[in-house]
Design a protein around this motif. Sequence first.
Motif, short mmCIF file in Angstrom:
data_model
loop_
_atom_site.label_atom_id
_atom_site.label_comp_id
_atom_site.label_asym_id
_atom_site.label_seq_id
_atom_site.Cartn_x
_atom_site.Cartn_y
_atom_site.Cartn_z
N PRO A 42 47.72 32.46 -40.17
CA PRO A 42 47.66 32.26 -41.62
C PRO A 42 46.43 31.44 -42.02
O PRO A 42 46.13 30.42 -41.40
CB PRO A 42 48.95 31.48 -41.92
CG PRO A 42 49.84 31.77 -40.75
CD PRO A 42 48.94 31.93 -39.57
N CYS A 43 45.73 31.92 -43.02
CA CYS A 43 44.54 31.20 -43.50
C CYS A 43 44.24 31.69 -44.92
O CYS A 43 43.59 32.73 -45.09
CB CYS A 43 43.35 31.46 -42.57
SG CYS A 43 41.95 30.37 -42.87
N PRO A 44 44.74 31.01 -45.92
CA PRO A 44 44.59 31.49 -47.29
C PRO A 44 43.13 31.46 -47.75
O PRO A 44 42.29 30.79 -47.14
CB PRO A 44 45.45 30.51 -48.10
CG PRO A 44 45.58 29.31 -47.24
CD PRO A 44 45.49 29.76 -45.83
N ALA B 72 35.03 27.66 -42.88
CA ALA B 72 36.33 28.25 -43.23
C ALA B 72 37.26 28.25 -42.03
O ALA B 72 38.48 28.03 -42.17
CB ALA B 72 36.12 29.67 -43.75
N PHE B 73 36.72 28.47 -40.86
CA PHE B 73 37.57 28.48 -39.65
C PHE B 73 38.26 27.14 -39.45
O PHE B 73 39.32 27.06 -38.82
CB PHE B 73 36.73 28.78 -38.40
CG PHE B 73 36.14 30.17 -38.35
CD1 PHE B 73 36.72 31.23 -39.02
CD2 PHE B 73 34.99 30.41 -37.61
CE1 PHE B 73 36.17 32.51 -38.96
CE2 PHE B 73 34.43 31.68 -37.54
CZ PHE B 73 35.02 32.73 -38.22
N MET B 74 37.65 26.08 -39.94
CA MET B 74 38.22 24.75 -39.68
C MET B 74 39.62 24.60 -40.28
O MET B 74 40.42 23.78 -39.83
CB MET B 74 37.29 23.66 -40.23
CG MET B 74 35.97 23.57 -39.46
SD MET B 74 34.75 22.51 -40.25
CE MET B 74 35.56 20.93 -40.11
N ILE C 130 41.66 30.97 -35.77
CA ILE C 130 41.20 32.22 -36.36
C ILE C 130 39.78 32.58 -35.91
O ILE C 130 39.39 33.75 -35.94
CB ILE C 130 41.29 32.16 -37.91
CG1 ILE C 130 41.48 33.57 -38.49
CG2 ILE C 130 40.06 31.50 -38.53
CD1 ILE C 130 41.86 33.57 -39.96
N GLU C 131 39.05 31.58 -35.45
CA GLU C 131 37.66 31.86 -35.07
C GLU C 131 37.57 32.95 -34.00
O GLU C 131 36.78 33.88 -34.10
CB GLU C 131 36.96 30.59 -34.56
CG GLU C 131 35.55 30.88 -34.07
CD GLU C 131 34.80 29.62 -33.63
OE1 GLU C 131 35.30 28.51 -33.91
OE2 GLU C 131 33.74 29.76 -33.01
N ARG C 132 38.41 32.85 -32.98
CA ARG C 132 38.36 33.82 -31.89
C ARG C 132 38.88 35.19 -32.30
O ARG C 132 38.70 36.16 -31.59
CB ARG C 132 39.13 33.30 -30.69
CG ARG C 132 38.32 32.32 -29.85
CD ARG C 132 37.26 33.06 -29.00
NE ARG C 132 36.35 32.15 -28.35
CZ ARG C 132 35.19 31.76 -28.84
NH1 ARG C 132 34.78 32.21 -30.02
NH2 ARG C 132 34.42 30.94 -28.18
#
Lengths: 89, 371
Positions: free
Chosen positions: A15-17, A33-35, A40-42
Motif C-alpha cells: 500500500p502506498c497512496p 516517494a518510496f520512503m 515498494i522500491e524493489r
Amino acid sequence: MPLVTFAPQLQRHVPCPPQQVPAGSLDTVLRTAFMAAPMIERYVLDEQGAVRKHVAVFVNNEMIAKRNDLSQPLTDSDAVWVIQALSGG
Amino acid sequence: MTMATLLLATRKGVFVVERSPVSGWAVIGHHFQGDAVTRVFADPRDGAWYAALRHGHYGVKLQKSLDRGASWTEIPAPAFPKKPEHDPWANDETPWTVELVWALAPGAVNEPGVLWAGCMPAAVFRSGDGGASWQLCESFWLDERRRAWMGGGNDYPGMHSVCVDPRDSRHVTVAISCGGVWTTHDAGAKWELIGKGLEAPYTPPDLAFDPNVQDVHSISACAAEPDVIWAQHHCGVYRSVDGGVNFTRLPAPMPGDFGFVIVADPANPLRAWVVPAVSDANRYAIDGAMCVCRTDDGGQTWRQFRSGLPQHHAYHLVYRHGLALAPATGGERTLAMASTTGGVWISDDAGEAWSTLDASLPPVAAVTWSV
C-alpha cells in the motif's frame, strides 16, 4: 510539488497512496516517494536501479523511454504514474 | 502413515494440504492467491515457512511465516550487487538481476538461521539470519567459467539444487542447468567444479564430458550417506558415491531416462525415485501414461509403478521439485507428486500405489513437506 501515483495493482502488494513530493529529477522524486513505503522500491526498480521491464513509468501523458535513465527534471506541476506494463496481453 | 503438512508452490499461490483421519487428504489453505510461487520451503529446525514469489511485473519476492501461514511477512529477496562499469564484467550478457529463486535449503541443525538460496541467473546466496539479509557468494558469481553456461529451457542458467552436508555444514554441493555440479568446503568462500563422468552428447564432441557444460536437471543426496548423490541429467540418470566428484551413468529406467526430478531416500543409499518424461522437446509422460520409477539397488535395476496414476491422455510433467518424500520417524515412506497440469498424487507405500489428491490445481512448480 509533483504528484506520484502507484497503480492499484501494485498497491495490492505494498500500500502506498498518492503523494506529493519535492520537485527534482525523476529518480529523486521516485526515491522520495518510496520512503513512504520502502518495500515498494524493489517492486518498481530492480537491483541495478532500472525500472523493471514489465513496469511502465509515465510523466504526465508520456511513458519514459529508457528504463535505466531517470534523470529527467520534474516541475511542481508534473504527475508521475507508476503502472504495470501490459506486455503482450 | 504421515500426518505432516504438504505445501504446494503453484502458478496461482501456495496450497496447504493435510490429511484428516476421517476425510483423507484435502486442501485446507491457499495463500498468495493468483501469484506465481516458484518455491516453498518449510524449515525443519524452527518450523518457519518461506515462499518465493515471482511477480510477472514486480520481480522476485520472499515471504516468511512463523505461524504456519496464519500471517506472512515480506522479507528481502536475494539481490545482486551493482553491476561493474568496468571489465571484466561490464559487458556481461547475463543480467545482474535475480529473476527466480529456485532453491531454498536450510543450514545445519546447529546453525539456526542459516539458509541457502539458489537462483536464476545461476548464483548462490547465503543468509545467516533467517532471510533478513542475504550475501551473494561472490567468488562463485565472478568465476569466469560461468560465461560458458547456458540456459536450459530458460533464458539464463539457473541453480535449482542445494545440498548441505549433514556431517559438515560448510560443505555444500549445488547444481546448475546448464552449468554442472559445484561444491564448497568453506561455506561458500571458494567453489570447485566437480561432476566428472557426466556426458552431454548434444554438445560439440570435445565438450561432451566437460563438467562445466552439463545440464543437470536436479541432484539429491542421501542424508544417511551424504557422499551418495543422485543426478537426473538431461541425458540420463547418474549416481555418485564420492560426493559428486565422479558420476556413473545408470542403466536407464524403463520407460525412459529423461526427466527432471530425482529424490534420494534419506535412509537408504541404494534407493531413489525418478519420474520419466519423453524429452526436452516433448515434455510429458511417455505415451501419455504416467509412471514413477524406483530403484532399490543403487540404480542397477528400476521398477515402474503406475497404479493410481493416469494412463490415458496424461500429458503431465513433473518438474524438478515436483516429487517429495515426507519426513519419517520409522520405515514409512509417503511421497507427494504434482505436475504442470495441476495433478497431485500421494503414495503411502514408497511410490508403488498412488491416489489422486486433486486433478485441477494450477501448474505446480514445487512440493515440500512441513512437520
